[in-house]
Design an enzyme around this catalytic site. Structure first.
Site, PDB file in Angstrom:
ATOM      1  N   ASP A   8     -18.172 -55.672  44.903  1.00 29.16           N
ATOM      2  CA  ASP A   8     -17.656 -54.974  46.070  1.00 29.16           C
ATOM      3  C   ASP A   8     -18.826 -54.142  46.644  1.00 29.16           C
ATOM      4  O   ASP A   8     -19.806 -53.896  45.931  1.00 29.16           O
ATOM      5  CB  ASP A   8     -16.509 -54.060  45.604  1.00 29.16           C
ATOM      6  CG  ASP A   8     -16.017 -53.161  46.692  1.00 29.16           C
ATOM      7  OD1 ASP A   8     -15.544 -53.670  47.714  1.00 29.16           O
ATOM      8  OD2 ASP A   8     -16.124 -51.928  46.527  1.00 29.16           O
ATOM      9  N   ASP A  10     -18.754 -51.005  49.372  1.00 27.95           N
ATOM     10  CA  ASP A  10     -18.553 -49.546  49.501  1.00 27.95           C
ATOM     11  C   ASP A  10     -18.034 -48.970  48.183  1.00 27.95           C
ATOM     12  O   ASP A  10     -16.967 -49.355  47.712  1.00 27.95           O
ATOM     13  CB  ASP A  10     -17.512 -49.245  50.592  1.00 27.95           C
ATOM     14  CG  ASP A  10     -17.952 -49.706  51.971  1.00 27.95           C
ATOM     15  OD1 ASP A  10     -19.092 -49.425  52.349  1.00 27.95           O
ATOM     16  OD2 ASP A  10     -17.141 -50.336  52.663  1.00 27.95           O
TER      17      ASP A  10
HETATM   18  P1  B16 Z   1     -15.121 -51.659  57.906  1.00 28.65           P
HETATM   19  P2  B16 Z   1     -15.290 -52.519  50.324  1.00 28.65           P
HETATM   20  C1  B16 Z   1     -14.041 -51.533  52.426  1.00 28.65           C
HETATM   21  O1  B16 Z   1     -15.228 -51.923  51.812  1.00 28.65           O
HETATM   22  C2  B16 Z   1     -13.827 -50.030  52.303  1.00 28.65           C
HETATM   23  O2  B16 Z   1     -13.615 -49.687  50.945  1.00 28.65           O
HETATM   24  C3  B16 Z   1     -12.590 -49.666  53.092  1.00 28.65           C
HETATM   25  O3  B16 Z   1     -12.369 -48.270  53.009  1.00 28.65           O
HETATM   26  C4  B16 Z   1     -12.785 -50.094  54.553  1.00 28.65           C
HETATM   27  O4  B16 Z   1     -11.608 -49.813  55.303  1.00 28.65           O
HETATM   28  C5  B16 Z   1     -13.064 -51.593  54.601  1.00 28.65           C
HETATM   29  O5  B16 Z   1     -14.214 -51.881  53.801  1.00 28.65           O
HETATM   30  C6  B16 Z   1     -13.333 -52.090  56.013  1.00 28.65           C
HETATM   31  O6  B16 Z   1     -14.568 -51.585  56.423  1.00 28.65           O
HETATM   32  O7  B16 Z   1     -14.306 -50.725  58.730  1.00 28.65           O
HETATM   33  O8  B16 Z   1     -16.569 -51.221  57.756  1.00 28.65           O
HETATM   34  O9  B16 Z   1     -14.997 -53.099  58.357  1.00 28.65           O
HETATM   35  O10 B16 Z   1     -14.936 -51.407  49.413  1.00 28.65           O
HETATM   36  O11 B16 Z   1     -14.337 -53.716  50.287  1.00 28.65           O
HETATM   37  O12 B16 Z   1     -16.738 -52.934  50.206  1.00 28.65           O
HETATM   38 MG    MG Z   2     -15.073 -50.462  47.509  1.00 28.87          MG
END
Ligand code: B16
Ligand code: MG
Length: 215
Positions: A8, A10
């Site tokens: 993953d 974030d």
């Molecule tokens: P974006 P991950 C996710 O990343 C985040 O944890 C989540 O909080 C966010 O809403 C989602 O990506 C979408 O991100 O707005 O930048 O497209 O943890 O799956 O790497």
């Molecule tokens: Mg994450």
């Protein structure tokens, strides 16, 4: 036999989870919502941008049309992308580069499986882009975690069977997605102690240190 690790983004590879929180909090405040907390933000981890918006809107009685919701999500994304301008290699979490080098030395492939549509930008700014054999992100998917789609696409791009993949995740939705996809799941950070995970560790640094002792 494990042939690939799907990371993953974030909260596992990069500290951007904190920047997501700041941007959602700023949007909430613009909407007159003052009680948006870290506990609310934990529920946004791993889920799509629109699903994350719903976590914010739960905290107000106001009703929004679909068009207004799209505008709000765009507004949050603009704030978030602005906050990424200073992102660099120093924002990569401890142990990440070491852990990736370790698995590669064992012939294990590495991929990213992230809900974020900003994945290419973040990988580029943090100099992580060249570390991976495949990238699967919000730009590839139609369904959000806990659906396993993002991880199954990563496995397909790698040419590895799901049962030979391990997912490293910091969200409960992501752990559920990994298990639904028939993969092993390692929980880190905010998902540490998730009972559905096969293994729980504080972070990749702890895991890497443990592997070094055993090597
Ligand atoms: P974006 P991950 C996710 O990343 C985040 O944890 C989540 O909080 C966010 O809403 C989602 O990506 C979408 O991100 O707005 O930048 O497209 O943890 O799956 O790497
Ligand atoms: Mg994450």
């Amino acid at each position: 036999m494990i042939k690939a690790v799907i990371f993953d983004l974030d909260g596992v590879l990069v500290t951007t989870d904190e920047l997501h929180f700041e941007a959602w909090k700023a949007l909430a405040e613009e909407l007159g919502i003052n009680g948006f907390t870290k506990a609310d933000n934990v529920r946004q981890r791993g889920v799509s941008r629109m699903a994350s918006l719903e976590v914010v809107l739960e905290k107000t009685e106001r009703e929004f049309s679909d068009e207004e919701k799209i505008d709000l999500a765009e507004k949050k994304n603009d704030m978030y992308v602005k906050s990424l301008s200073g992102l660099s290699k120093t924002d990569v979490l401890p142990g990440v580069f070491e852990f990736i080098n370790y698995i590669k030395s064992k012939g294990i492939k590495a991929a990213v499986g992230s809900a974020s549509k900003n994945t290419p930008l973040i990988l580029d700014k943090t100099e992580l882009a060249d570390c991976f054999d495949a990238i699967s992100c919000g730009l590839d998917t139609t369904r959000s975690k806990p659906d396993p789609e993002v991880f199954l696409i990563a496995a397909k791009k790698l040419g590895v069977a799901p049962s030979d993949c391990v997912v490293v995740e910091d969200s409960d939705a992501g752990i559920e997605a990994a298990k639904a996809g028939g993969m092993y799941a390692i929980a880190v950070g905010a998902a540490e102690y998730n009972p559905k995970a096969d293994v729980s560790v504080k972070d990749l640094d702890s895991l890497y240190r443990a592997l070094c002792i055993l090597a």
